[in-house]
Design an enzyme around this catalytic site. Structure first.
Site, PDB file in Angstrom:
ATOM      1  N   SER A   1       7.036  -1.587  -2.841  1.00  0.00           N
ATOM      2  CA  SER A   1       6.148  -0.642  -3.586  1.00  0.00           C
ATOM      3  C   SER A   1       6.495  -0.351  -4.875  1.00  0.00           C
ATOM      4  O   SER A   1       5.797   0.531  -5.646  1.00  0.00           O
ATOM      5  CB  SER A   1       6.138   0.672  -2.960  1.00  0.00           C
ATOM      6  OG  SER A   1       7.403   1.202  -2.699  1.00  0.00           O
TER       7      SER A   1
ATOM      8  N   THR B   1       6.290   5.151  -3.942  1.00  0.00           N
ATOM      9  CA  THR B   1       6.554   5.322  -5.362  1.00  0.00           C
ATOM     10  C   THR B   1       7.918   5.888  -5.737  1.00  0.00           C
ATOM     11  O   THR B   1       8.452   6.903  -5.096  1.00  0.00           O
ATOM     12  CB  THR B   1       5.469   6.123  -5.913  1.00  0.00           C
ATOM     13  OG1 THR B   1       4.328   5.759  -5.639  1.00  0.00           O
ATOM     14  CG2 THR B   1       5.574   6.727  -7.418  1.00  0.00           C
TER      15      THR B   1
ATOM     16  N   THR C   1       5.525   2.484  -9.753  1.00  0.00           N
ATOM     17  CA  THR C   1       4.902   2.107  -8.837  1.00  0.00           C
ATOM     18  C   THR C   1       4.297   0.855  -8.812  1.00  0.00           C
ATOM     19  O   THR C   1       3.587   0.341  -9.905  1.00  0.00           O
ATOM     20  CB  THR C   1       4.046   3.349  -7.758  1.00  0.00           C
ATOM     21  OG1 THR C   1       3.751   2.891  -6.807  1.00  0.00           O
ATOM     22  CG2 THR C   1       2.798   3.493  -8.750  1.00  0.00           C
TER      23      THR C   1
ATOM     24  N   ARG D   1      -7.705  -0.312  -9.522  1.00  0.00           N
ATOM     25  CA  ARG D   1      -7.293   0.882  -9.114  1.00  0.00           C
ATOM     26  C   ARG D   1      -6.072   1.400  -9.848  1.00  0.00           C
ATOM     27  O   ARG D   1      -5.065   0.837  -9.919  1.00  0.00           O
ATOM     28  CB  ARG D   1      -7.095   1.008  -7.561  1.00  0.00           C
ATOM     29  CG  ARG D   1      -6.779   2.299  -7.034  1.00  0.00           C
ATOM     30  CD  ARG D   1      -5.411   2.610  -6.868  1.00  0.00           C
ATOM     31  NE  ARG D   1      -5.003   3.743  -6.076  1.00  0.00           N
ATOM     32  CZ  ARG D   1      -3.800   4.342  -6.029  1.00  0.00           C
ATOM     33  NH1 ARG D   1      -2.776   3.694  -6.624  1.00  0.00           N
ATOM     34  NH2 ARG D   1      -3.597   5.525  -5.520  1.00  0.00           N
TER      35      ARG D   1
ATOM     36  N   THR E   1       4.976  11.416  -4.909  1.00  0.00           N
ATOM     37  CA  THR E   1       4.736  10.113  -4.079  1.00  0.00           C
ATOM     38  C   THR E   1       3.784  10.125  -3.063  1.00  0.00           C
ATOM     39  O   THR E   1       3.418  11.349  -2.717  1.00  0.00           O
ATOM     40  CB  THR E   1       6.382   9.659  -3.387  1.00  0.00           C
ATOM     41  OG1 THR E   1       6.208   8.396  -2.881  1.00  0.00           O
ATOM     42  CG2 THR E   1       6.549  10.760  -2.453  1.00  0.00           C
ATOM     43  N   GLY E   2       3.040   9.142  -2.593  1.00  0.00           N
ATOM     44  CA  GLY E   2       2.194   9.054  -1.669  1.00  0.00           C
ATOM     45  C   GLY E   2       0.832   8.936  -2.076  1.00  0.00           C
ATOM     46  O   GLY E   2       0.724   8.282  -3.183  1.00  0.00           O
TER      47      GLY E   2
HETATM   48  N1  GLY Z   1       1.711   7.587  -5.655  1.00  0.00           N
HETATM   49  C1  GLY Z   1       1.306   6.130  -6.195  1.00  0.00           C
HETATM   50  C2  GLY Z   1      -0.211   5.817  -5.883  1.00  0.00           C
HETATM   51  O1  GLY Z   1      -1.057   6.278  -5.184  1.00  0.00           O
HETATM   52  O2  GLY Z   1      -0.483   4.808  -6.646  1.00  0.00           O
END
Ligand code: GLY
Length: 333
Positions: free
Chosen positions: A91, A193, A211, A221, A244-245
């Site tokens: 990740s 992340t 990340t 994106r 994170t998330g």
């Molecule tokens: N938190 C990392 C992302 O959504 O890209």
């Protein structure tokens, strides 16, 4: 009340609250007198490093930098760099899971004690996105570079291009393509992340966030991680926070900035993280389908962290001891 005094008062009140990291040791000999002479402040021990997830090597690297008199900025850059170079982590950096077209695209940012910030979004072929972000901050008049421009800038600064798609991540992507179902997974491999916050021996804060974003995301994106106030925010007078998330949810609530502002108003890092998660679950009835986790630290070295679901944890070194601490979470049903 003068702003400085207000911050000192709010910092003091936060000491009364047990943080998510609870039982943080206080160093008697680090008890300070506020410079204006009226309010004693007892910081928890500094320096310190905290990071999202169980990232022992990264946290230890950052700690080593602080021990060698490095700044908090150097610590977060070098600490995050360990995970970026770790091909097994899927990740972040090298080995990150690609977008749905098979391209590994990285987002990262860094923020220093002066409130300066640099970021890269949609960076390809350069694993140390956090270091490129630092170069953006220090060597350009801009704060964000994207895509090809970010890559060209990185090469001009001496970064080497390489293929970031490892065999393992390619295989995972090929398996995903069979059904091509796009459903963000809670706690992707329990490792998402990397957000890192550090306070150096001078009491100054910096933070970094890096990340490869959501696995199999749409091409183009960009998530929360490189966006100031969402994936990361530092105010050296107050504290810092990182996320994170699922980035879309962090972005919609500007989570890290929110946490720092809540701390400025007197909330402890723990209370502030819980409120930021509360804002997300209140606004999004589908919160059971995604994860968000926050970690925050205030100027005193108090730490807080909280997530929507079970499974989030933070790495911490204070007083030289590494701990990976499971987070409390909102969804107990
Ligand atoms: N938190 C990392 C992302 O959504 O890209």
């Amino acid at each position: 009340m003068k702003r400085r005094k207000f911050i000192q008062r709010t910092s003091l009140s936060s000491l009364a609250v047990v943080t998510g990291a609870s039982a943080l040791a206080c160093k008697e000999n680090e008890t300070n007198k506020a410079s204006e002479g009226t309010i004693p402040i007892t910081p928890h021990s500094i320096p310190l490093v905290v990071a999202t997830w169980n990232v022992k090597d990264a946290t230890q690297k950052a700690w080593e930098v602080l021990q060698k008199e490095g700044t908090a900025l150097d610590a977060v850059e070098q600490g995050c760099g360990i995970e970026e170079a770790n091909a097994e982590g899927q990740s972040v950096g090298l080995g990150g899971l690609p977008d749905r077209d098979g391209n590994v695209t990285l987002d990262a940012c860094i923020m220093n004690k002066e409130g300066h910030y640099g970021a890269v979004v949609y960076l390809q072929h350069i694993k140390h996105a956090i270091s490129v972000a630092r170069k953006v901050m220090e060597e350009t008049p801009h704060v964000i570079l994207a895509g090809k421009g970010a890559e060209q800038f990185a090469v001009s600064q001496g970064f080497q291009k390489e293929n970031l798609l490892t065999e393992a991540s390619k295989k995972a992507w090929e398996a995903w393509k069979i059904k091509s179902e796009y459903q963000p997974i809670i706690n992707i491999e329990n490792h998402d992340t990397i957000g890192m916050l550090a306070i150096d021996k001078n009491g100054d804060l910096s933070g970094g966030c890096t990340t490869s974003g959501l696995a199999y995301k749409m091409a183009g994106r960009v998530g929360d991680s490189p966006i100031i106030g969402s994936g990361l925010f530092i105010d050296n007078e107050v504290g810092g926070a990182t996320a994170t998330g699922l980035g879309e949810e962090v972005l919609k609530t500007v989570g890290s900035f929110l946490i720092v502002e809540l701390m400025r108003q007197g909330k402890s890092p723990q209370e502030a993280c819980e409120e930021a998660i509360g804002r997300i679950v209140k606004k999004n009835p589908h919160f059971k389908e995604f994860q968000v986790g926050y970690v925050a630290v205030n100027k005193n070295g108090d730490i807080g962290f909280y997530s929507i679901h079970e499974g989030f944890s933070v790495s911490k070194i204070q007083d030289g001891t590494f701990e990976n601490i499971p987070s409390d979470y909102f969804n107990k049903s």
